[in-house]
Design an enzyme around this catalytic site. Structure first.
Site, PDB file in Angstrom:
ATOM      1  N   PHE A   5       1.056  -1.297   0.252  1.00  0.00           N
ATOM      2  CA  PHE A   5       0.220  -0.023  -0.087  1.00  0.00           C
ATOM      3  C   PHE A   5       0.957   1.646  -0.187  1.00  0.00           C
ATOM      4  O   PHE A   5       1.332   1.191   1.388  1.00  0.00           O
ATOM      5  CB  PHE A   5      -0.920   0.155   1.361  1.00  0.00           C
ATOM      6  CG  PHE A   5      -2.034   1.618   1.188  1.00  0.00           C
ATOM      7  CD1 PHE A   5      -3.387   0.904   1.171  1.00  0.00           C
ATOM      8  CD2 PHE A   5      -1.275   1.369   1.787  1.00  0.00           C
ATOM      9  CE1 PHE A   5      -3.648   2.409   1.002  1.00  0.00           C
ATOM     10  CE2 PHE A   5      -2.530   3.099   2.539  1.00  0.00           C
ATOM     11  CZ  PHE A   5      -3.573   3.435   1.769  1.00  0.00           C
TER      12      PHE A   5
ATOM     13  N   GLU B 172       5.519   9.771   1.419  1.00  0.00           N
ATOM     14  CA  GLU B 172       6.167   9.158   0.039  1.00  0.00           C
ATOM     15  C   GLU B 172       6.998  10.474   1.157  1.00  0.00           C
ATOM     16  O   GLU B 172       6.915  11.122   2.796  1.00  0.00           O
ATOM     17  CB  GLU B 172       5.415  10.976  -0.585  1.00  0.00           C
ATOM     18  CG  GLU B 172       4.600  10.517  -1.692  1.00  0.00           C
ATOM     19  CD  GLU B 172       3.620  11.459  -2.791  1.00  0.00           C
ATOM     20  OE1 GLU B 172       4.191  12.202  -2.681  1.00  0.00           O
ATOM     21  OE2 GLU B 172       3.007  11.010  -3.523  1.00  0.00           O
ATOM     22  N   PRO B 173       8.071  10.673   0.391  1.00  0.00           N
ATOM     23  CA  PRO B 173       9.439  10.793   1.482  1.00  0.00           C
ATOM     24  C   PRO B 173       8.768  12.259   2.342  1.00  0.00           C
ATOM     25  O   PRO B 173       9.323  12.695   3.456  1.00  0.00           O
ATOM     26  CB  PRO B 173      10.804  11.236   0.512  1.00  0.00           C
ATOM     27  CG  PRO B 173       9.888  10.215  -1.355  1.00  0.00           C
ATOM     28  CD  PRO B 173       8.854  10.272  -0.559  1.00  0.00           C
TER      29      PRO B 173
ATOM     30  N   GLY C 225      16.363  -5.826  33.885  1.00  0.00           N
ATOM     31  CA  GLY C 225      18.054  -5.244  33.958  1.00  0.00           C
ATOM     32  C   GLY C 225      18.538  -5.706  32.569  1.00  0.00           C
ATOM     33  O   GLY C 225      18.029  -4.776  31.736  1.00  0.00           O
TER      34      GLY C 225
ATOM     35  N   GLU D 140       0.767   4.394  10.432  1.00  0.00           N
ATOM     36  CA  GLU D 140      -0.899   4.531  10.284  1.00  0.00           C
ATOM     37  C   GLU D 140      -1.086   5.261  11.611  1.00  0.00           C
ATOM     38  O   GLU D 140      -2.583   5.267  12.237  1.00  0.00           O
ATOM     39  CB  GLU D 140      -1.317   2.679  11.046  1.00  0.00           C
ATOM     40  CG  GLU D 140      -1.193   1.565   9.946  1.00  0.00           C
ATOM     41  CD  GLU D 140      -1.755   1.388   9.498  1.00  0.00           C
ATOM     42  OE1 GLU D 140      -3.437   2.328   9.274  1.00  0.00           O
ATOM     43  OE2 GLU D 140      -1.999   0.930   8.148  1.00  0.00           O
TER      44      GLU D 140
ATOM     45  N   THR E  74       0.549   8.904  14.266  1.00  0.00           N
ATOM     46  CA  THR E  74       1.459   9.213  14.449  1.00  0.00           C
ATOM     47  C   THR E  74       0.377   8.865  15.823  1.00  0.00           C
ATOM     48  O   THR E  74      -0.903   9.433  15.774  1.00  0.00           O
ATOM     49  CB  THR E  74       1.761   9.717  14.601  1.00  0.00           C
ATOM     50  OG1 THR E  74       1.047  11.459  14.277  1.00  0.00           O
ATOM     51  CG2 THR E  74       3.351   9.976  13.473  1.00  0.00           C
TER      52      THR E  74
HETATM   53  C1  LIG Z   1       8.488   0.265  10.003  1.00  0.00           C
HETATM   54  C2  LIG Z   1       7.001   1.471   9.012  1.00  0.00           C
HETATM   55  C3  LIG Z   1       5.952   1.018   8.248  1.00  0.00           C
HETATM   56  C4  LIG Z   1       5.805   1.574   7.113  1.00  0.00           C
HETATM   57  N1  LIG Z   1       5.044   1.047   6.214  1.00  0.00           N
HETATM   58  C5  LIG Z   1       3.994   2.228   5.502  1.00  0.00           C
HETATM   59  C6  LIG Z   1       2.733   1.523   4.576  1.00  0.00           C
HETATM   60  O1  LIG Z   1       2.532   0.283   3.807  1.00  0.00           O
HETATM   61  N2  LIG Z   1       2.773   2.294   3.221  1.00  0.00           N
HETATM   62  C7  LIG Z   1       2.809   3.444   3.157  1.00  0.00           C
HETATM   63  O2  LIG Z   1       1.747   4.458   2.828  1.00  0.00           O
HETATM   64  N3  LIG Z   1       3.501   3.938   4.849  1.00  0.00           N
HETATM   65  C8  LIG Z   1       3.996   3.174   5.780  1.00  0.00           C
HETATM   66  N4  LIG Z   1       4.653   3.758   6.827  1.00  0.00           N
HETATM   67  C9  LIG Z   1       4.615   5.185   6.633  1.00  0.00           C
HETATM   68  C10 LIG Z   1       3.863   5.789   8.031  1.00  0.00           C
HETATM   69  O3  LIG Z   1       2.707   6.293   8.044  1.00  0.00           O
HETATM   70  C11 LIG Z   1       4.432   7.330   8.511  1.00  0.00           C
HETATM   71  O4  LIG Z   1       5.549   7.283   8.304  1.00  0.00           O
HETATM   72  C12 LIG Z   1       3.603   8.243   9.188  1.00  0.00           C
HETATM   73  O5  LIG Z   1       2.519   8.176   8.569  1.00  0.00           O
HETATM   74  C13 LIG Z   1       4.468   9.626   9.398  1.00  0.00           C
HETATM   75  O6  LIG Z   1       4.793   9.810   8.763  1.00  0.00           O
HETATM   76  P1  LIG Z   1       5.997  10.299   8.542  1.00  0.00           P
HETATM   77  O7  LIG Z   1       7.032   9.783   8.917  1.00  0.00           O
HETATM   78  O8  LIG Z   1       6.364  11.331   7.290  1.00  0.00           O
HETATM   79  O9  LIG Z   1       6.379  11.848  10.108  1.00  0.00           O
HETATM   80  P2  LIG Z   1       5.816  13.435   9.714  1.00  0.00           P
HETATM   81  O10 LIG Z   1       4.671  13.243   9.661  1.00  0.00           O
HETATM   82  O11 LIG Z   1       7.078  14.005   9.300  1.00  0.00           O
HETATM   83  O12 LIG Z   1       6.045  13.822  11.385  1.00  0.00           O
HETATM   84  C14 LIG Z   1       6.953  13.552  12.388  1.00  0.00           C
HETATM   85  C15 LIG Z   1       6.614  14.251  13.660  1.00  0.00           C
HETATM   86  O13 LIG Z   1       5.668  15.687  13.438  1.00  0.00           O
HETATM   87  C16 LIG Z   1       4.535  14.997  14.510  1.00  0.00           C
HETATM   88  N5  LIG Z   1       3.343  15.952  13.276  1.00  0.00           N
HETATM   89  C17 LIG Z   1       3.446  16.195  12.358  1.00  0.00           C
HETATM   90  N6  LIG Z   1       2.283  17.040  12.124  1.00  0.00           N
HETATM   91  C18 LIG Z   1       1.755  17.049  13.139  1.00  0.00           C
HETATM   92  C19 LIG Z   1       1.207  18.551  13.601  1.00  0.00           C
HETATM   93  N7  LIG Z   1      -0.102  18.323  12.900  1.00  0.00           N
HETATM   94  N8  LIG Z   1       0.938  18.721  15.265  1.00  0.00           N
HETATM   95  C20 LIG Z   1       1.298  18.167  15.731  1.00  0.00           C
HETATM   96  N9  LIG Z   1       2.036  16.541  14.978  1.00  0.00           N
HETATM   97  C21 LIG Z   1       2.643  16.632  13.760  1.00  0.00           C
HETATM   98  C22 LIG Z   1       3.802  13.772  14.363  1.00  0.00           C
HETATM   99  O14 LIG Z   1       3.344  13.579  15.671  1.00  0.00           O
HETATM  100  C23 LIG Z   1       5.635  13.091  14.311  1.00  0.00           C
HETATM  101  O15 LIG Z   1       5.754  13.056  15.662  1.00  0.00           O
HETATM  102  C24 LIG Z   1       5.697   2.945   7.807  1.00  0.00           C
HETATM  103  C25 LIG Z   1       6.720   4.009   8.499  1.00  0.00           C
HETATM  104  C26 LIG Z   1       7.051   2.460   9.401  1.00  0.00           C
HETATM  105  C27 LIG Z   1       8.249   3.470   9.907  1.00  0.00           C
END
Ligand SMILES: Cc1cc2nc3c(=O)[nH]c(=O)nc-3n(C[C@H](O)[C@H](O)[C@H](O)COP(=O)(O)OP(=O)(O)OC[C@H]3O[C@@H](n4cnc5c(N)ncnc54)[C@H](O)[C@@H]3O)c2cc1C
Length: 389
Positions: free
Chosen positions: A133, A137-138, A344, A368, A370
């Protein structure tokens, strides 16, 4: 290793029917037999146990709560119990099953054409095909609505360009459900492995979910037939609805990881002796940790069961599921940290499962939606005021 008998402080089993208990027992035995003996090795090597894919298919794990096309048509509580028991083994394994069922089969089932359903659902259910799925995106994680991936119509085709990051099962998938912005909004496309211009590569160096494949996807002028677009998925609500399905399973899964950590710490604390040859379980500060852990696990079980019962009655919505995911994953992470402390120095070794669960749960806390994003969803529900921006 001790035999796992479940964690049930408040007779919550009395709220489950025989069929639900049978499903749970089946998965419990599968995890004891097929997962626990080797999981630390797979985790150490960063290896996804691919040989389990057909075994899990035989047990109907994929899309277990979907109807038709060979799917098991289980209740949502039964489905939740599958997720719970799988995650007692490892969050990576549960992630694989969540993605396959909730993020690939569910959208095809819900939004696909009849042809797409016939083509993919039986194959995905039987584990003959693996799906992924691609939403994140980056530069767009918590805010997928900002996505840059584009789909441009060209006659009877679409041309896709973009990048997806952190995609579970990306390099092993036969079909990727890729979300991209088209002229009429965000749409989902089923992109098959081997389509020219579509490439994937694994993300290396993860400290978390090491027994799960996580990948980047790249789409460069990928030409797919218009019939590969999910016809009924229109706009961001479609992928978000898939996330609600997956988050529901995660809310249950986290209980499994927490139970594994709690049990391990309890067994350990009863035999580990410090000061006057007394087990550490007899020291009051250690006891306080167990009181907190069992209380939080019990509350999480009740929350999961209530959301599951609501879902079975068609009454659970995304904000209910946010509370379940947010609370239970935080609970599991805190349980893992407390359990790690109780062991420990041994708590940092992979002779015990706790550190692995703890590291896994860091990802589960982030993916899914944060923890913060679920906080905002719940608060929006009660205040009526969105605070995302
Ligand atoms: C092992 C793994 C598997 C994954 N598998 C999938 C997959 O199968 N398909 C897919 O599409 N994605 C997948 N993901 C991606 C995942 O859904 C994203 O990492 C997640 O949505 C968070 O996005 P980000 O990492 O860009 O963090 P960011 O969005 O950059 O967030 C970084 C921090 O900022 C906080 N933040 C951001 N916006 C706000 C706000 N408005 N208010 C308060 N805090 C905020 C967040 O809570 C977090 O603490 C996966 C991630 C991991 C680690």
């Amino acid at each position: 290793m001790f035999a796992f008998r479940g964690v049930d402080y408040l007779e919550i089993d009395s709220l489950l029917n025989d069929q639900e208990k049978l499903v749970r027992q089946t998965v419990r035995e599968f995890v004891d037999k097929e997962v626990l003996p080797s999981i630390e090795e797979w985790n150490r090597e960063g290896k996804f146990p691919r040989h389990l894919v057909p075994l899990m298919a035989e047990l109907d794990f994929y899309g277990a709560n979907l109807e038709g096309y060979g799917c098991a048509g289980m209740s949502n509580v039964e489905y939740g119990l599958i997720m719970q028991e799988l995650e007692r083994g490892d969050s990576g394994l549960r992630s694989f099953v969540s993605v396959q069922g909730a993020l690939v089969m569910y959208p095809i089932h819900q939004y696909g054409s009849e042809e797409q359903k016939q083509r993919w659902l039986p194959a995905l259910h039987e584990g003959r095909a693996i799906g992924c799925f691609g939403l994140t995106e980056p530069d767009f994680g918590s805010n997928p609505g900002g996505m840059r991936a584009r789909a441009v119509k060209d006659g009877e085709h679409y041309v896709l360009n973009g990048e997806k990051a952190w995609i579970t099962s990306g390099t092993i998938a036969d079909v990727a459900l890729v979300w991209a912005r088209a002229e009429d909004g965000i749409r989902g496309f089923l992109v098959e492995r081997g389509t020219p211009g579509f490439t994937s590569k694994d993300i290396k160096g993860k400290f978390s979910l090491r027994a799960s494949v996580t990948s980047s996807l790249a789409l460069q002028d990928v030409r797919v037939p218009a019939s590969s677009m999910l016809p009924k998925a229109k706009g961001l609500p479609a992928p978000l609805s898939c996330l609600t399905q997956a988050r529901y399973g995660i809310g249950w899964g986290a209980i499994g990881a927490a139970m594994a950590c709690y049990n391990e710490a309890l067994e350990y604390a009863k035999v580990r002796k410090q000061f006057d040859d007394k087990p550490i379980a007899s020291h009051q500060l250690v006891q306080a940790k167990f009181a907190d852990m069992i209380t939080e696990i019990t509350k999480a079980q009740l929350l999961a069961l209530q959301v599951g019962r609501l879902k079975d009655r068609g009454r659970a919505d995304f904000a209910h599921v946010s509370m379940l995911k947010r609370n239970n994953v935080k609970m599991a992470l805190e349980t893992a940290r407390a359990a790690r402390d109780i062991l420990g120095a041994n708590g940092v070794a992979d002779e015990y499962p706790i550190f692995r669960h703890m590291c896994n749960l860091e990802s589960v806390y982030t993916y899914e939606g944060t923890h913060n994003i679920h906080t905002l969803i719940i608060a929006e529900r009660v205040t009526g005021i969105p605070a995302y921006k």
